[in-house]
Design a protein around this motif. Structure first.
Motif, mmCIF file in Angstrom:
data_model
loop_
_atom_site.group_PDB
_atom_site.id
_atom_site.type_symbol
_atom_site.label_atom_id
_atom_site.label_comp_id
_atom_site.label_asym_id
_atom_site.label_seq_id
_atom_site.Cartn_x
_atom_site.Cartn_y
_atom_site.Cartn_z
ATOM 1 N N LYS A 103 -0.990 12.674 3.068
ATOM 2 C CA LYS A 103 0.118 12.299 3.941
ATOM 3 C C LYS A 103 0.687 10.923 3.616
ATOM 4 N N SER A 104 -0.020 10.180 2.779
ATOM 5 C CA SER A 104 0.471 8.846 2.419
ATOM 6 C C SER A 104 1.587 8.904 1.378
ATOM 7 N N LEU A 105 1.784 10.083 0.772
ATOM 8 C CA LEU A 105 2.748 10.205 -0.317
ATOM 9 C C LEU A 105 4.118 10.592 0.221
ATOM 10 N N PRO A 106 5.165 10.408 -0.588
ATOM 11 C CA PRO A 106 6.494 10.855 -0.173
ATOM 12 C C PRO A 106 6.468 12.365 0.122
ATOM 13 N N PRO A 107 7.210 12.805 1.136
ATOM 14 C CA PRO A 107 8.202 12.047 1.923
ATOM 15 C C PRO A 107 7.654 11.456 3.224
ATOM 16 N N LEU A 108 6.358 11.670 3.519
ATOM 17 C CA LEU A 108 5.810 11.221 4.800
ATOM 18 C C LEU A 108 5.530 9.723 4.839
ATOM 19 N N PHE A 109 4.947 9.200 3.772
ATOM 20 C CA PHE A 109 4.649 7.763 3.662
ATOM 21 C C PHE A 109 3.782 7.244 4.813
ATOM 22 N N GLU A 110 2.830 8.032 5.255
ATOM 23 C CA GLU A 110 1.947 7.548 6.318
ATOM 24 C C GLU A 110 0.987 6.504 5.753
ATOM 25 N N GLU A 111 0.702 5.472 6.548
ATOM 26 C CA GLU A 111 -0.176 4.392 6.096
ATOM 27 C C GLU A 111 -1.634 4.752 6.398
ATOM 28 N N THR A 112 -2.176 5.607 5.559
ATOM 29 C CA THR A 112 -3.568 6.032 5.706
ATOM 30 C C THR A 112 -4.496 4.969 5.122
ATOM 31 N N PRO A 113 -5.813 5.037 5.396
ATOM 32 C CA PRO A 113 -6.746 4.018 4.870
ATOM 33 C C PRO A 113 -6.731 3.892 3.348
ATOM 34 N N ASN A 114 -6.472 5.004 2.650
ATOM 35 C CA ASN A 114 -6.487 4.976 1.178
ATOM 36 C C ASN A 114 -5.076 5.105 0.597
#
Length: 266
Positions: A42-53
């Motif tokens: 989920k940290s990758l485009p298009p979501l760009f969530e700021e996950t721990p990794n």
């Protein structure tokens, strides 16, 4: 470390090993697997969530898509190259906190070269406008800009000679394609400007080193041209081209009608 991240890293190592030994069939299978798995982050485009990794995941994904771009060049698949480039582009423009990639400018220059090869000049300039001014001084970007300028000026010898000074080895394949684009441009102009040319003149104009190369090019790319008695004849190509009549009387009547309507409005 996240088990999914570890799994992707391991598959990517297999991909890179296959790439080094030029086992491109295996590379393509592994790349498909990698792209599917990346959709779970989920940290990758298009979501760009700021996950721990997030930083590690984005860096790994960027590396994968960069290798995908180079693989597309190796297998000579321009459609795949375009798709992979646009999947990679957000990692250069929309993500923050990543260490700069050493492959960024070579790949941006490669994309410009791709557009030039495909004669998509408007898109070439659009992509160029989106680059920061600092990127324009990079040798890879400058190489593409100078090629486009030579191409527009009709300095085709400079375009072909630039193959010897490419700033990155991956550019060589596209320089060969650009040579074909140049010849196709010259060929299109030649058949409109002349009824015929001597084989010697045609060879020089199309920048071939031998008559055999010229004949092969004509057979493969312009079978409608005719070679006889030491000349290349374009007349048959002109005769076969569809000729559209301009409906002059209809256009005159329409123009007069518009003029009368304008008079009524005024």
């Amino acid at each position: 470390m996240d088990p999914k991240f570890t799994e992707v890293s391991q598959v990517f190592q297999l991909f890179k090993a296959a790439f080094v030994r030029k086992d491109f069939d295996t590379c393509m299978k592994l790349l498909s697997q990698l792209k599917v798995t990346l959709t779970e982050f989920k940290s990758l485009p298009p979501l760009f969530e700021e996950t721990p990794n997030a930083i590690q995941e984005r860096t790994l994904a960027r590396d994968i898509y960069e290798h995908a771009v180079f693989l597309s060049v190796k297998i000579e698949d321009q459609d795949a190259l375009e798709r992979d480039f646009f999947q990679l582009k957000p990692y250069y423009t929309d993500t923050h906190g990543l260490q700069p990639s050493t492959q960024e400018h070579p790949i941006l220059g490669l994309n410009l070269l791709r557009l030039l090869v495909q004669n998509r000049i408007a898109e070439f300039h659009t992509e160029l406008e989106l680059l920061p001014s600092s990127a324009l001084e990079n040798p890879c970007i400058k190489h593409a800009i100078e090629l486009e300028q030579s191409f527009m000026e009709g300095a085709y010898n400079r375009v072909l000679g630039a193959r010897q000074t490419v700033p990155h080895e991956i550019y060589v394949h596209f320089m060969d394609l650009l040579a074909k684009t140049v010849r196709d441009e010259i060929a299109g102009c030649s058949e409109k400007a002349y009824d015929s040319l001597s084989i010697n003149d045609a060879r020089q104009m199309l920048l071939f080193s031998s008559d055999q190369d010229l004949v092969k090019y004509i057979e493969e790319e312009h079978p409608e041209w005719e070679i006889r008695k030491g000349f290349v004849f374009f007349q048959r190509a002109k005769e076969s081209a569809p000729c559209k009549e301009i409906p002059s009387l209809q256009l005159i009547n329409q123009t007069l009608s518009y003029a009368r309507e304008l008079e009524r409005i005024v």
